[in-house]
Design an enzyme around this catalytic site. Structure first.
Site, PDB file in Angstrom:
ATOM      1  N   TYR A 105       7.510   4.085  -1.488  1.00 38.29           N
ATOM      2  CA  TYR A 105       6.994   4.735  -0.285  1.00 38.29           C
ATOM      3  C   TYR A 105       5.955   5.774  -0.714  1.00 38.29           C
ATOM      4  O   TYR A 105       6.048   6.963  -0.420  1.00 38.29           O
ATOM      5  CB  TYR A 105       8.109   5.369   0.555  1.00 38.29           C
ATOM      6  CG  TYR A 105       7.734   5.367   2.026  1.00 38.29           C
ATOM      7  CD1 TYR A 105       7.724   4.179   2.738  1.00 38.29           C
ATOM      8  CD2 TYR A 105       7.344   6.526   2.673  1.00 38.29           C
ATOM      9  CE1 TYR A 105       7.332   4.142   4.065  1.00 38.29           C
ATOM     10  CE2 TYR A 105       6.951   6.504   4.003  1.00 38.29           C
ATOM     11  CZ  TYR A 105       6.956   5.293   4.681  1.00 38.29           C
ATOM     12  OH  TYR A 105       6.565   5.268   5.997  1.00 38.29           O
ATOM     13  N   GLY A 147       0.466  12.166  -3.171  1.00 38.80           N
ATOM     14  CA  GLY A 147       1.065  12.874  -4.318  1.00 38.80           C
ATOM     15  C   GLY A 147       1.313  11.915  -5.481  1.00 38.80           C
ATOM     16  O   GLY A 147       0.974  12.210  -6.637  1.00 38.80           O
ATOM     17  N   HIS A 148       1.906  10.745  -5.170  1.00 37.55           N
ATOM     18  CA  HIS A 148       2.142   9.752  -6.229  1.00 37.55           C
ATOM     19  C   HIS A 148       0.817   9.260  -6.825  1.00 37.55           C
ATOM     20  O   HIS A 148       0.696   9.073  -8.031  1.00 37.55           O
ATOM     21  CB  HIS A 148       2.884   8.535  -5.670  1.00 37.55           C
ATOM     22  CG  HIS A 148       4.262   8.823  -5.175  1.00 37.55           C
ATOM     23  ND1 HIS A 148       4.589   8.809  -3.842  1.00 37.55           N
ATOM     24  CD2 HIS A 148       5.406   9.135  -5.833  1.00 37.55           C
ATOM     25  CE1 HIS A 148       5.866   9.080  -3.692  1.00 37.55           C
ATOM     26  NE2 HIS A 148       6.395   9.291  -4.886  1.00 37.55           N
TER      27      HIS A 148
END
Ligand code: PAF
Length: 309
Positions: free
Chosen positions: A38, A42-43
């Site tokens: 998900y 940020g990832h």
């Protein structure tokens, strides 16, 4: 515009290890970005960081039952594998492999054996009666902050990250500083257990209003989302207050707790701790991090700010 790069998807751990070993034998270095999917900006910023550090990037997507207690949100943890692949393809350079195992634990049922992985702690793994028995614990660092209300969490994180390190054998691993305690725990574990891996902490990513990006934000109603802005707002207020000379942590904590409370949030903890040891301090005399966990409706959010003096 260059065509988006499709990552190779590997679901089998032996195949993953084989790929890594082959690449390393060709002199290639590998970064690992462990995630539970998900994915959000940020990832993707972790992936961009990883791209700078090594030739190849592996992103793991695995929702780890070993870090959820039976009362936590494992079953409602959001997922969108297809959307994740599209987002990863949008990063310049893309990623080389998405490691997406179905299960990383021994599925042999051991329900008749002893339950609980030590100290009576029960995660969703033990609840399901899985055969897994070995846990990695970073004993001091796991105790405070999130460890108080989530006693199985860091044991589960350290264990699954160890497994991922053993399977992917990366040179570099990138973690987000939003999960500050998690980042410090992994750094300590790598040092204590001699993993030949460099652990990098990447800065927190926020939306335009300051809310720290998190997969759990999707569960906030628009109203709760507005209220949740009190977290980053109050952390900035605390930092500004330190810059004006306030070093008393009790005063700073009161300020933050009041601000979040007034906005309608419920504070789980608001603590000012040493950046390395994560031990609570009373007066700010050296670099600290102000860490917060607070509930807005059914959603528990965490955030922090580093404060140097
Ligand atoms: O931060 C996370 O998403 C998880 O805790 C991690 C590091 C992927 C381990 O499951």
């Amino acid at each position: 515009m260059a065509a988006a790069k499709e990552p190779q998807i590997i679901t089998d751990k032996e195949q993953m290890r084989k790929w890594s070993r082959e690449m390393r034998s060709q002199g290639k270095t590998i970064s690992l970005v462990p995630t539970m999917g998900y994915l959000h900006e940020g990832h993707l910023s972790l992936v961009r960081e990883a791209r700078k550090d090594t030739h190849l990037v592996v992103v793991s997507i695995y929702v780890n039952p070993g870090q959820f207690s039976p009362t936590e949100d494992l079953s409602t943890y959001p997922s969108d594998f297809h959307g994740d692949l599209l987002k990863l393809a949008s990063v310049p350079g893309g990623v080389d492999v998405v490691f997406h195992p179905q299960n990383l634990y021994d599925t042999k049922d051991c329900r008749k054996g002893s339950r609980g992985g030590g100290g009576g702690m029960v995660s969703c793994l033990e609840e399901k009666g899985m055969g897994h028995q070995t846990w990695v614990r970073v004993e001091k660092l796991e105790k405070g902050l999130c460890g108080k209300s989530r006693p199985v969490f860091f044991r589960g994180v350290a264990t699954v990250v160890t497994k991922l390190f053993n399977i992917v054998e990366p040179d570099v691993a990138v973690f987000g500083k939003k999960d500050y305690q998690q980042w410090r725990i992994i750094q300590r574990m790598v040092q204590d257990l001699d993993f030949p891996i460099e652990v990098i902490g990447s800065e927190i990513r926020r939306d335009d209003n300051g809310l720290a990006l998190s997969s759990r934000n999707v569960h906030l109603s628009p109203e709760e989302r507005k209220k949740a802005l009190s977290i980053s707002r109050s952390l900035l207020m605390a930092k500004a207050s330190v810059e004006k000379g306030q070093v008393n942590c009790r005063e700073l904590r009161d300020l933050v707790i009041q601000e979040i409370h007034n906005a309608g949030g419920r504070v789980d903890y608001a603590e000012i701790v040493d950046q390395e040891s994560l031990e609570e301090v009373e007066e700010i005399r050296s670099p600290v991090v102000f860490c917060i966990a607070a509930w807005f409706g059914k959603v528990r959010l965490i955030d922090n700010i580093e404060i140097k003096i």
